[in-house]
Design an enzyme around this catalytic site. Structure first.
Site, PDB file in Angstrom:
ATOM      1  N   ASP A  71       0.850  -1.189   0.000  1.00  0.00           N
ATOM      2  CA  ASP A  71       0.000   0.000   0.000  1.00  0.00           C
ATOM      3  C   ASP A  71       0.886   1.240   0.000  1.00  0.00           C
ATOM      4  O   ASP A  71       2.097   1.157   0.183  1.00  0.00           O
ATOM      5  CB  ASP A  71      -0.980  -0.017   1.167  1.00  0.00           C
ATOM      6  CG  ASP A  71      -0.289  -0.049   2.522  1.00  0.00           C
ATOM      7  OD1 ASP A  71       0.925   0.219   2.578  1.00  0.00           O
ATOM      8  OD2 ASP A  71      -0.960  -0.337   3.517  1.00  0.00           O
ATOM      9  N   SER A  72       0.298   2.396  -0.220  1.00  0.00           N
ATOM     10  CA  SER A  72       1.095   3.602  -0.443  1.00  0.00           C
ATOM     11  C   SER A  72       1.579   4.259   0.836  1.00  0.00           C
ATOM     12  O   SER A  72       2.480   5.089   0.802  1.00  0.00           O
ATOM     13  CB  SER A  72       0.276   4.612  -1.238  1.00  0.00           C
ATOM     14  OG  SER A  72      -0.795   5.122  -0.454  1.00  0.00           O
ATOM     15  N   GLY A  73       0.972   3.912   1.978  1.00  0.00           N
ATOM     16  CA  GLY A  73       1.298   4.557   3.242  1.00  0.00           C
ATOM     17  C   GLY A  73       0.353   5.672   3.613  1.00  0.00           C
ATOM     18  O   GLY A  73       0.393   6.181   4.735  1.00  0.00           O
ATOM     19  N   GLY A  74      -0.519   6.079   2.681  1.00  0.00           N
ATOM     20  CA  GLY A  74      -1.414   7.199   2.944  1.00  0.00           C
ATOM     21  C   GLY A  74      -2.352   6.975   4.112  1.00  0.00           C
ATOM     22  O   GLY A  74      -2.581   7.886   4.919  1.00  0.00           O
ATOM     23  N   TYR A  75      -2.901   5.779   4.224  1.00  0.00           N
ATOM     24  CA  TYR A  75      -3.853   5.506   5.308  1.00  0.00           C
ATOM     25  C   TYR A  75      -3.178   5.605   6.667  1.00  0.00           C
ATOM     26  O   TYR A  75      -3.715   6.212   7.598  1.00  0.00           O
ATOM     27  CB  TYR A  75      -4.457   4.118   5.126  1.00  0.00           C
ATOM     28  CG  TYR A  75      -5.355   3.699   6.265  1.00  0.00           C
ATOM     29  CD1 TYR A  75      -6.668   4.148   6.334  1.00  0.00           C
ATOM     30  CD2 TYR A  75      -4.891   2.878   7.289  1.00  0.00           C
ATOM     31  CE1 TYR A  75      -7.496   3.785   7.385  1.00  0.00           C
ATOM     32  CE2 TYR A  75      -5.703   2.515   8.338  1.00  0.00           C
ATOM     33  CZ  TYR A  75      -7.008   2.966   8.386  1.00  0.00           C
ATOM     34  OH  TYR A  75      -7.816   2.614   9.433  1.00  0.00           O
ATOM     35  N   ASP A 125      -2.299   8.534  -1.992  1.00  0.00           N
ATOM     36  CA  ASP A 125      -3.577   9.236  -1.978  1.00  0.00           C
ATOM     37  C   ASP A 125      -3.845   9.831  -0.609  1.00  0.00           C
ATOM     38  O   ASP A 125      -3.143   9.541   0.358  1.00  0.00           O
ATOM     39  CB  ASP A 125      -4.723   8.297  -2.372  1.00  0.00           C
ATOM     40  CG  ASP A 125      -4.922   7.164  -1.368  1.00  0.00           C
ATOM     41  OD1 ASP A 125      -3.922   6.739  -0.736  1.00  0.00           O
ATOM     42  OD2 ASP A 125      -6.053   6.679  -1.211  1.00  0.00           O
ATOM     43  N   GLY A 196     -11.153   4.520   0.487  1.00  0.00           N
ATOM     44  CA  GLY A 196     -11.997   5.360   1.318  1.00  0.00           C
ATOM     45  C   GLY A 196     -13.268   4.721   1.825  1.00  0.00           C
ATOM     46  O   GLY A 196     -14.168   5.422   2.291  1.00  0.00           O
ATOM     47  N   ASP A 246      -8.032  -6.992   0.754  1.00  0.00           N
ATOM     48  CA  ASP A 246      -7.104  -7.218   1.858  1.00  0.00           C
ATOM     49  C   ASP A 246      -7.789  -6.788   3.139  1.00  0.00           C
ATOM     50  O   ASP A 246      -8.669  -5.921   3.120  1.00  0.00           O
ATOM     51  CB  ASP A 246      -5.809  -6.418   1.677  1.00  0.00           C
ATOM     52  CG  ASP A 246      -5.990  -4.962   2.098  1.00  0.00           C
ATOM     53  OD1 ASP A 246      -5.639  -4.622   3.251  1.00  0.00           O
ATOM     54  OD2 ASP A 246      -6.498  -4.155   1.297  1.00  0.00           O
ATOM     55  N   CYS A 284     -14.672 -27.587   7.601  1.00  0.00           N
ATOM     56  CA  CYS A 284     -13.379 -27.063   7.155  1.00  0.00           C
ATOM     57  C   CYS A 284     -12.349 -28.182   7.122  1.00  0.00           C
ATOM     58  O   CYS A 284     -12.271 -28.991   8.043  1.00  0.00           O
ATOM     59  CB  CYS A 284     -12.923 -25.941   8.084  1.00  0.00           C
ATOM     60  SG  CYS A 284     -11.296 -25.276   7.703  1.00  0.00           S
ATOM     61  N   CYS A 289      -8.400 -27.713  11.795  1.00  0.00           N
ATOM     62  CA  CYS A 289      -9.661 -28.425  12.006  1.00  0.00           C
ATOM     63  C   CYS A 289      -9.490 -29.939  11.881  1.00  0.00           C
ATOM     64  O   CYS A 289     -10.264 -30.706  12.465  1.00  0.00           O
ATOM     65  CB  CYS A 289     -10.711 -27.925  11.019  1.00  0.00           C
ATOM     66  SG  CYS A 289     -11.297 -26.246  11.396  1.00  0.00           S
ATOM     67  N   HIS A 315      -6.315 -21.183  10.957  1.00  0.00           N
ATOM     68  CA  HIS A 315      -7.663 -21.556  10.522  1.00  0.00           C
ATOM     69  C   HIS A 315      -8.333 -20.410   9.766  1.00  0.00           C
ATOM     70  O   HIS A 315      -8.928 -20.618   8.705  1.00  0.00           O
ATOM     71  CB  HIS A 315      -8.541 -21.954  11.707  1.00  0.00           C
ATOM     72  CG  HIS A 315     -10.001 -21.960  11.358  1.00  0.00           C
ATOM     73  ND1 HIS A 315     -10.590 -22.984  10.638  1.00  0.00           N
ATOM     74  CD2 HIS A 315     -10.982 -21.022  11.564  1.00  0.00           C
ATOM     75  CE1 HIS A 315     -11.867 -22.691  10.423  1.00  0.00           C
ATOM     76  NE2 HIS A 315     -12.130 -21.516  10.990  1.00  0.00           N
TER      77      HIS A 315
END
Length: 351
Positions: A71-75, A125, A196, A246, A284, A289, A315
């Site tokens: 990711d760009s790091g903006g968040y 962004d 966003g 993600d 599962c 499991c 799991h």
């Protein structure tokens, strides 16, 4: 991609600090993951992008030979630091680790992600909340589009051989989203992300936005919904045209005692599991499991044993990857709508 095929719809386990928490890379791959996510903000601060490059790049550093998206790091610069200053140049911020001052701009973000050796790089962004004023939403979107062009130029100048994705902004406003999508398409990217969302607006509002946002991008290029989400979020978003996801939820939940099952999430710390000999999810087939009971996992988690966090996380990652595989199969068979309806009905049924 050079490092391998990415089957879509795809869920990318989050490897924030060059590790999918509580999981070995081989076990992440065995669960069915084709790609993982690394975090630009965290890795540039510790151990440092230049150091990772010196050590052979992120793939060699962490022992993952498949594709990586960063990711760009903006968040993170918006959410982790109280001391940020946004300008046209970028974002000046204080490290959450030691308070040291840094500047993250579109150019620096592209440089860091190139040093890491990411296969998919995200444009830089500006993220604002969906509850912010319309004026703030418009300002952030317009700045993000200017930064997207600078990201594209810097990425090309660096000669990065990977793919570059643009990030759409605009909150829940269809007009702003369209303006953002048009700007990104004019610049030209290898894939497009819906940014966003999943910041507190709730599933109904998110789905309402996804009813129009993904369709504003080309059908023949990947469409990525960032930071989502719960299993029923994934199914609903795929139905609306999303290809990639993600989220930290499966790993974070594993470390806090929550397991995902076809009948909804369960809290393994609950006393009713103390003598339960069933697996976490009887349907599962994951290694956890197949070998251990709810009673044993209840004991590990209640005792604070590290193995409890490891097995619960394993799991959950397997559950998410199995869900994606089942959706891919249903799409291939032309049966997705029925699969989605059946899954969501069962997952959300009253317990």
């Amino acid at each position: 991609m050079q490092r391998g095929e990415i089957r879509t719809p795809a869920f990318m386990p989050v490897g924030t600090a060059a590790t999918v928490k509580a999981m070995k890379p081989d076990d992440v791959r065995s669960a069915g993951a084709d790609i993982i996510l690394g975090n630009t903000y965290h890795l540039m601060l510790r151990p440092g992008a230049e150091r990772i490059a010196k050590l052979g790049g992120l793939h060699d550093f962490m022992g993952w030979d498949r594709p990586i998206l960063t990711d760009s790091g903006g968040y993170q610069v918006m959410s982790l630091s109280d001391l940020t200053k946004v300008s046209e140049d970028g974002v000046a911020f204080a490290s959450h680790i030691d308070g040291s001052r840094h500047m993250l701009s579109p150019e620096r973000s592209m440089e860091v992600q190139t040093l890491l050796g990411a296969d998919i790089v995200m444009a830089f962004d500006q993220l604002v909340k969906t509850t912010d004023t319309p004026e703030a939403q418009a300002d952030a979107m317009e700045r993000s589009m200017r930064w997207a062009k600078r990201s594209r130029d810097a990425f090309d100048e660096l000669g990065n051989p990977g793919a570059l994705f643009g990030i759409q902004q605009g909150g829940l406003d269809e007009g702003l989203r369209k303006e953002s999508a048009d700007a990104l398409r004019d610049i030209g990217f290898d894939g497009y992300a819906v940014g966003g969302l999943a910041v507190g607006e709730g599933q109904e509002a998110m789905f309402a936005c996804l009813d129009f946002a993904p369709a504003q991008f080309p059908e023949d290029q990947p469409r990525y919904l960032m930071g989502v989400g719960k299993p029923d979020d994934l199914v609903g978003a795929v139905a609306r045209g999303i290809d990639m996801f993600d989220c930290v939820l499966p790993t974070r939940s594993g470390r806090t005692g929550q397991a995902f099952t076809v009948d909804g999430p369960i809290n393994i710390k609950n006393a009713r599991f103390a003598e339960d000999t069933e697996p976490l999810d009887p349907e599962c087939g994951c290694p956890v499991c197949n070998q251990w009971s709810r009673a044993y996992l209840h004991h590990l988690v209640r005792s604070g044993e590290i193995l409890g966090a490891m097995l619960m996380t394993e799991h959950n990652i397997n559950f998410y990857q199995s869900l994606m595989a089942n959706m891919r199969s249903a799409i291939a068979a032309g049966e997705f709508n029925g699969f989605a309806s059946d899954f969501v009905t069962r997952y959300k049924q009253e317990k």
